[in-house]
Scaffold this motif. Sequence first.
Motif, PDB file in Angstrom:
ATOM      1  N   GLU A   7      61.373  -8.810 -20.905  1.00  0.00           N
ATOM      2  CA  GLU A   7      60.122  -8.526 -21.601  1.00  0.00           C
ATOM      3  C   GLU A   7      60.157  -7.147 -22.256  1.00  0.00           C
ATOM      4  OE1 GLU A   7      56.698  -9.196 -19.157  1.00  0.00           O
ATOM      5  OE2 GLU A   7      57.313 -11.228 -18.670  1.00  0.00           O
ATOM      6  N   GLU A   8      60.722  -6.170 -21.555  1.00  0.00           N
ATOM      7  CA  GLU A   8      60.828  -4.826 -22.123  1.00  0.00           C
ATOM      8  C   GLU A   8      61.757  -4.821 -23.335  1.00  0.00           C
ATOM      9  OE1 GLU A   8      62.087  -2.324 -18.916  1.00  0.00           O
ATOM     10  OE2 GLU A   8      60.119  -2.360 -17.957  1.00  0.00           O
ATOM     11  N   GLU A   9      62.822  -5.596 -23.259  1.00  0.00           N
ATOM     12  CA  GLU A   9      63.761  -5.668 -24.378  1.00  0.00           C
ATOM     13  C   GLU A   9      63.109  -6.329 -25.585  1.00  0.00           C
ATOM     14  OE1 GLU A   9      67.297  -4.922 -26.422  1.00  0.00           O
ATOM     15  OE2 GLU A   9      66.470  -4.069 -24.582  1.00  0.00           O
ATOM     16  N   VAL A  10      62.336  -7.384 -25.348  1.00  0.00           N
ATOM     17  CA  VAL A  10      61.608  -8.034 -26.440  1.00  0.00           C
ATOM     18  C   VAL A  10      60.640  -7.036 -27.070  1.00  0.00           C
ATOM     19  CG1 VAL A  10      59.890  -9.806 -27.004  1.00  0.00           C
ATOM     20  CG2 VAL A  10      61.845 -10.384 -25.556  1.00  0.00           C
ATOM     21  N   ASP A  30      64.750 -18.671 -25.697  1.00  0.00           N
ATOM     22  CA  ASP A  30      63.913 -19.650 -26.381  1.00  0.00           C
ATOM     23  C   ASP A  30      62.923 -18.955 -27.316  1.00  0.00           C
ATOM     24  OD1 ASP A  30      62.832 -22.416 -26.671  1.00  0.00           O
ATOM     25  OD2 ASP A  30      61.051 -21.460 -25.816  1.00  0.00           O
ATOM     26  N   PRO A  31      62.880 -19.341 -28.588  1.00  0.00           N
ATOM     27  CA  PRO A  31      61.937 -18.715 -29.518  1.00  0.00           C
ATOM     28  C   PRO A  31      60.480 -18.883 -29.096  1.00  0.00           C
ATOM     29  CG  PRO A  31      63.567 -20.011 -30.705  1.00  0.00           C
ATOM     30  CD  PRO A  31      63.770 -20.292 -29.246  1.00  0.00           C
ATOM     31  N   GLY A  32      60.155 -20.012 -28.473  1.00  0.00           N
ATOM     32  CA  GLY A  32      58.787 -20.242 -28.012  1.00  0.00           C
ATOM     33  C   GLY A  32      58.369 -19.244 -26.948  1.00  0.00           C
ATOM     34  N   TRP A  33      59.305 -18.878 -26.084  1.00  0.00           N
ATOM     35  CA  TRP A  33      59.006 -17.882 -25.045  1.00  0.00           C
ATOM     36  C   TRP A  33      58.732 -16.528 -25.672  1.00  0.00           C
ATOM     37  CZ3 TRP A  33      61.854 -13.475 -23.498  1.00  0.00           C
ATOM     38  CH2 TRP A  33      61.355 -12.846 -22.362  1.00  0.00           C
ATOM     39  N   VAL A  34      59.543 -16.146 -26.652  1.00  0.00           N
ATOM     40  CA  VAL A  34      59.345 -14.861 -27.322  1.00  0.00           C
ATOM     41  C   VAL A  34      57.994 -14.851 -28.031  1.00  0.00           C
ATOM     42  CG1 VAL A  34      60.211 -13.301 -29.113  1.00  0.00           C
ATOM     43  CG2 VAL A  34      61.823 -14.457 -27.596  1.00  0.00           C
ATOM     44  N   GLU A  35      57.674 -15.932 -28.737  1.00  0.00           N
ATOM     45  CA  GLU A  35      56.405 -16.006 -29.457  1.00  0.00           C
ATOM     46  C   GLU A  35      55.226 -15.959 -28.495  1.00  0.00           C
ATOM     47  OE1 GLU A  35      56.766 -19.500 -31.866  1.00  0.00           O
ATOM     48  OE2 GLU A  35      58.345 -18.618 -33.097  1.00  0.00           O
ATOM     49  N   ILE A  38      54.824 -12.321 -27.206  1.00  0.00           N
ATOM     50  CA  ILE A  38      54.231 -11.458 -28.230  1.00  0.00           C
ATOM     51  C   ILE A  38      52.757 -11.788 -28.408  1.00  0.00           C
ATOM     52  CG2 ILE A  38      54.249 -10.926 -30.706  1.00  0.00           C
ATOM     53  CD1 ILE A  38      57.351 -11.274 -30.557  1.00  0.00           C
ATOM     54  N   SER A  39      52.428 -13.066 -28.400  1.00  0.00           N
ATOM     55  CA  SER A  39      51.034 -13.492 -28.542  1.00  0.00           C
ATOM     56  C   SER A  39      50.178 -12.973 -27.394  1.00  0.00           C
ATOM     57  CB  SER A  39      50.962 -15.015 -28.599  1.00  0.00           C
ATOM     58  OG  SER A  39      49.628 -15.441 -28.687  1.00  0.00           O
ATOM     59  N   ALA A  40      50.715 -12.988 -26.188  1.00  0.00           N
ATOM     60  CA  ALA A  40      49.978 -12.498 -25.018  1.00  0.00           C
ATOM     61  C   ALA A  40      49.693 -11.010 -25.151  1.00  0.00           C
ATOM     62  CB  ALA A  40      50.760 -12.782 -23.742  1.00  0.00           C
ATOM     63  N   TRP A  41      50.622 -10.263 -25.738  1.00  0.00           N
ATOM     64  CA  TRP A  41      50.413  -8.822 -25.930  1.00  0.00           C
ATOM     65  C   TRP A  41      49.353  -8.554 -26.983  1.00  0.00           C
ATOM     66  CZ3 TRP A  41      56.345  -7.992 -26.497  1.00  0.00           C
ATOM     67  CH2 TRP A  41      56.931  -7.952 -25.230  1.00  0.00           C
ATOM     68  N   GLU A  42      49.302  -9.408 -28.006  1.00  0.00           N
ATOM     69  CA  GLU A  42      48.401  -9.166 -29.132  1.00  0.00           C
ATOM     70  C   GLU A  42      46.985  -9.662 -28.873  1.00  0.00           C
ATOM     71  OE1 GLU A  42      50.482 -10.961 -32.380  1.00  0.00           O
ATOM     72  OE2 GLU A  42      51.844  -9.253 -32.583  1.00  0.00           O
ATOM     73  N   ASP A  43      46.823 -10.683 -28.033  1.00  0.00           N
ATOM     74  CA  ASP A  43      45.507 -11.246 -27.754  1.00  0.00           C
ATOM     75  C   ASP A  43      44.879 -10.544 -26.563  1.00  0.00           C
ATOM     76  OD1 ASP A  43      45.878 -13.038 -29.806  1.00  0.00           O
ATOM     77  OD2 ASP A  43      46.564 -14.655 -28.506  1.00  0.00           O
TER      78      ASP A  43
END
Length: 49
Positions: A7-10, A30-35, A38-43
């Motif tokens: 998560e820190e690397e992402v 997995d791209p879905g995991w990354v998305e 990121i979505s969790a951080w932004e919302d």
Amino acid sequence: MGEVCLEEEVERRRNSGMSAGEIAGDMGVDPGWVEALISAWEDPPEDDS
């Protein structure tokens, strides 16, 4: 080499301007995991009160 939290690397790569797809491809995850991450951080969390 020390351990790296995925998560820190992402977050580090996202802050450098990489897209979710670029991060996933570069890290081999997995791209879905990354998305979702990121979505969790932004919302902001919803307030139930």
